[in-house]
Design an enzyme around this catalytic site. Sequence first.
Site, PDB file in Angstrom:
ATOM      1  N   PRO A   1       0.993  -1.622  -0.026  1.00 26.24           N
ATOM      2  CA  PRO A   1       0.309  -0.335   0.157  1.00 26.24           C
ATOM      3  C   PRO A   1       0.828   1.151   0.193  1.00 26.24           C
ATOM      4  O   PRO A   1       2.026   1.320   0.377  1.00 26.24           O
ATOM      5  CB  PRO A   1      -0.704   0.147   0.977  1.00 26.24           C
ATOM      6  CG  PRO A   1      -0.096  -0.931   2.014  1.00 26.24           C
ATOM      7  CD  PRO A   1       0.543  -1.844   1.075  1.00 26.24           C
TER       8      PRO A   1
ATOM      9  N   GLY B   1       1.580   3.642   2.076  1.00 29.26           N
ATOM     10  CA  GLY B   1       2.094   4.500   3.477  1.00 29.26           C
ATOM     11  C   GLY B   1       2.743   3.131   3.548  1.00 29.26           C
ATOM     12  O   GLY B   1       3.726   3.406   4.599  1.00 29.26           O
ATOM     13  N   CYS B   2       3.423   2.598   3.235  1.00 28.45           N
ATOM     14  CA  CYS B   2       4.115   1.203   3.932  1.00 28.45           C
ATOM     15  C   CYS B   2       5.304   0.711   2.321  1.00 28.45           C
ATOM     16  O   CYS B   2       4.779   0.367   1.574  1.00 28.45           O
ATOM     17  CB  CYS B   2       3.568   0.343   4.401  1.00 28.45           C
ATOM     18  SG  CYS B   2       4.302  -1.092   4.909  1.00 28.45           S
ATOM     19  N   GLY B   3       6.195   0.214   3.304  1.00 29.60           N
ATOM     20  CA  GLY B   3       7.286   0.168   1.815  1.00 29.60           C
ATOM     21  C   GLY B   3       8.101  -0.862   1.899  1.00 29.60           C
ATOM     22  O   GLY B   3       9.125  -1.826   1.307  1.00 29.60           O
TER      23      GLY B   3
ATOM     24  N   CYS C   1       5.821  -4.110   3.258  1.00 31.62           N
ATOM     25  CA  CYS C   1       4.662  -5.396   3.402  1.00 31.62           C
ATOM     26  C   CYS C   1       4.925  -6.119   2.776  1.00 31.62           C
ATOM     27  O   CYS C   1       5.220  -5.902   1.587  1.00 31.62           O
ATOM     28  CB  CYS C   1       3.265  -4.082   3.083  1.00 31.62           C
ATOM     29  SG  CYS C   1       3.526  -3.225   4.394  1.00 31.62           S
TER      30      CYS C   1
END
Length: 260
Positions: free
Chosen positions: A101, A103-105, A107
């Site tokens: 997603p 906002g997350c690098g 995941c």
Amino acid sequence: MEARSPMAEPARLPAVPDLPEETPVAITCNGSAQAVMMATPRDLADFAWGFARTEGFLDGAGDVERFEVLDHGEAGREARFWLVPERADALARRRRRMTGPVGCGLCGIDSLHEALREGLGVQAAELRLTRAEVAGATEALRRHQPLRDRVRGLHAAGFLRPGAGIVLAREDVGRHNAVDKVCGALLRGGTDPGTGAVVTTSRVSVDLVQKCAAMGAPMLIAVSTPTGLSVRAAEAAGLTLVARARGGDYEVFSRPDRIS
């Protein structure tokens, strides 16, 4: 005359400016899906090349035999790489599944070792920027954000070269994506990332440090604060980390020797 109740007034929606867009982008290598990311549907070739480079899918332009971006309509876009056989075999051995997603690098990483990515190092040590160039970097980047001026809510990353200022910039709803787009633009344009600094509008998480180290950029300048892990990762990689760079002020958290 009977007074009209305020409740009888029709509801009015506020005027809404243009909004930023995002779309799923599937990155495939030799027919195998490697990642699906959400990204702003601009400069997708730069994004795909940069993501593939910073995530270790390829080492350089010589690893790619063919590349294309396919539009699947509402389903999203596909960035399709065909790699040389040696690189395809190496990638098959380093299987990494992730759905990221905005906002997350990190995941979807399937091991702690992969998440920390030990061993990344910056070889370029010749870069020197003046204090004035570092202090003005994030303000200079703001002049290269036409989408932000129109729709707001976007991050940006740029490439700052000594004596030349911001020579290219990319925008995206995701801060990691913006950095990847800069990496891809440099890779596709044949520009050595070791000749400048990455500038970003975001805070500094460890994966942004990793991406800069992976592409070979010796300095990262960010407008907001770093995490403790990102500082330790920058020190280990030999990366100059500058953060809280705004209003002509900044703080240096690692390798200050590249600022003269």
